[in-house]
Motif scaffolding. Sequence first.
Motif, PDB file in Angstrom:
ATOM      1  N   ILE A 133      37.649  44.883   6.700  1.00 26.10           N
ATOM      2  CA  ILE A 133      38.373  45.386   7.869  1.00 26.10           C
ATOM      3  C   ILE A 133      37.316  45.956   8.805  1.00 26.10           C
ATOM      4  CG2 ILE A 133      40.181  46.915   8.736  1.00 26.10           C
ATOM      5  CD1 ILE A 133      41.345  46.965   5.909  1.00 26.10           C
ATOM      6  N   ARG A 134      37.157  45.350   9.985  1.00 19.99           N
ATOM      7  CA  ARG A 134      36.090  45.718  10.904  1.00 19.99           C
ATOM      8  C   ARG A 134      36.653  45.809  12.322  1.00 19.99           C
ATOM      9  NH1 ARG A 134      34.324  45.959   6.472  1.00 19.99           N
ATOM     10  NH2 ARG A 134      32.373  45.135   5.621  1.00 19.99           N
ATOM     11  N   MET A 165      36.057  49.073   4.769  1.00 21.73           N
ATOM     12  CA  MET A 165      36.360  49.323   6.180  1.00 21.73           C
ATOM     13  C   MET A 165      35.110  49.841   6.870  1.00 21.73           C
ATOM     14  SD  MET A 165      40.020  51.160   5.516  1.00 21.73           S
ATOM     15  CE  MET A 165      39.714  51.324   3.748  1.00 21.73           C
ATOM     16  N   VAL A 169      37.333  51.676  12.759  1.00 24.27           N
ATOM     17  CA  VAL A 169      38.608  51.288  12.153  1.00 24.27           C
ATOM     18  C   VAL A 169      39.574  52.464  12.266  1.00 24.27           C
ATOM     19  CG1 VAL A 169      39.759  50.655   9.999  1.00 24.27           C
ATOM     20  CG2 VAL A 169      37.540  49.642  10.577  1.00 24.27           C
ATOM     21  N   VAL A 172      44.974  52.564   8.754  1.00 19.45           N
ATOM     22  CA  VAL A 172      45.086  51.578   7.685  1.00 19.45           C
ATOM     23  C   VAL A 172      45.881  52.204   6.545  1.00 19.45           C
ATOM     24  CG1 VAL A 172      43.846  50.157   6.014  1.00 19.45           C
ATOM     25  CG2 VAL A 172      42.902  50.485   8.309  1.00 19.45           C
ATOM     26  N   MET A 195      34.729  53.319   3.033  1.00 17.98           N
ATOM     27  CA  MET A 195      34.942  53.541   4.466  1.00 17.98           C
ATOM     28  C   MET A 195      33.648  54.018   5.106  1.00 17.98           C
ATOM     29  SD  MET A 195      38.636  55.397   4.164  1.00 17.98           S
ATOM     30  CE  MET A 195      38.500  55.552   2.380  1.00 17.98           C
ATOM     31  N   THR A 199      35.551  55.324  10.563  1.00 18.92           N
ATOM     32  CA  THR A 199      36.850  54.899  10.036  1.00 18.92           C
ATOM     33  C   THR A 199      37.723  56.144   9.853  1.00 18.92           C
ATOM     34  OG1 THR A 199      35.983  52.948   8.922  1.00 18.92           O
ATOM     35  CG2 THR A 199      38.024  53.871   8.058  1.00 18.92           C
TER      36      THR A 199
END
Length: 526
Positions: A133-134, A165, A169, A172, A195, A199
Amino acid sequence: MRRRVARRLQAALATLALAAATGAVLSAPSASAATGGATGYATQNGGTTGGAGGQTVRATTGTAIHAALCGRATSSTPITIEVEGTVNHGNTAKVSGGSCNTAAGVIELKQISNVTIVGVGAGAVFDQLGIHIRESSNIVIQNVTVRNVKKSGSPTSNGGDAIGMESDVRNVWVDHVTLEASGGESEGFDGLFDMKDNTQYVTLSYSILRNSGRGGLVGSSETELSNSFITYHHNLYENLDSRVPLLRGGTAHIYNNHYLRINESGINSRAGARAKVDSNYFEDSKDVLGTFYTDAAGYWQVSGNTFDNVTWSSPGTENNPAGPDPQSNTSVSIPYAYTLDAASCVPSVVSRTAGAGKGLQVSDGACSPQTPAPTTPAPTTPAPTTPAPTTPAPTTPAPSTSAPSGTNLSIGAGSDGSGKADGTSYGNVRDGDPATYWSPAGTTGYVSIKWGSPTAVSRVVVKEAAGATGRIGSWRLLNADTGAVLSSGSGAGAVTFARTTLSKITFEITGSSGTPQVAEFETYAG
């Protein structure tokens, strides 16, 4: 006009063909297969709804997941991807498109928003293949298993993280997942849930993390302190060596988790991190809370926890266990509602609810599992790096430049922030010298003022350096203790808000017309 229609028709046909070839089945918009709603810090900053309200797509391969992302009208068009079967390196290829940025050999959620990935049917297993997740926001991952992701050996994926992540980010929610490895770093594995690099607003709930050297970290180094506002609740951490989690800076809420056979160190609060640790059950483990492997202290507030056969090492220069009688050394305010199960029943309720394939059951707050009703909230479209604030417009119509009365509380305080441009310093915003300044590493970022004890603030003044006026565009002012948005607006100047007592206040620049230069970040009680 005819050419545009033809091009759109060709694109639609191409998407359908790719979906058919890769194992994706498209359907009309429907209620999300995901059950319940986000909890914890994922409910803040505008909330986390994933792909609710959008199209639902069934995928049986990693390539099909990428095809579904690339087949959307835009990178923020809501979508729910129902996954069934085993996703691995052999069936996960890169797919190109204007609404996606994918890569082979990894599930890539990059520069996108408003996406749900949920396991259905006989279940979804990501085998030796991690989830990236970027630069993304509003992501839900639910009811999947991710196993044996490697950073060395063969095959490798996602830097060794099961779910990772990184890079701006926001929002989430990872729920009812099973993350597992078959050893530690020497066997080629890394973190299960990591993370890094700004994030924020993440919740991990009702999940299993097991059989790994490292559970997960927040922040990649003692100076990378841009990550914060993370909730961990009703998870099982089993047979892990350390990092459950490792916190570098930021605020975390850790409650109703079952820790079983934590072999070396547990919740590792470092570099100024603040953890609220409520009603967890620690069992057959060592050094389950403290600051470990560093002299950069972190902090914790503890209540209602059970320590069952927990051993504690002796304090040292780089080893500061909280036990054998853990006591609070900070206080942490939580901005959302939650209900605590008694620690005594946590092993039982977690064993019946946590992990993939458990029917998405949750605790009713009295230690009994229940299945929540499906939720179908309207979709949201927050930008990947500039999510919508949780509060409305600023308390003042627009910033002003009038000087407040009283003492500038920033003088003599501390400061930190996101990345900084070469030659600039966080301390420059609190030195009273308008000729010095802090700049973020890019066009957005944040800088904070912090105090050693709670301080009442009701007004701030942000001043730009000479020659750089007018660069600051949109911004948010945050209570860094809780993540609450105190105000938002655009342009530098003075901002007044409801008097708030806090230990840290953050000025986050979410948009600019060039590289901002913040000369002073002044704070006042009135």
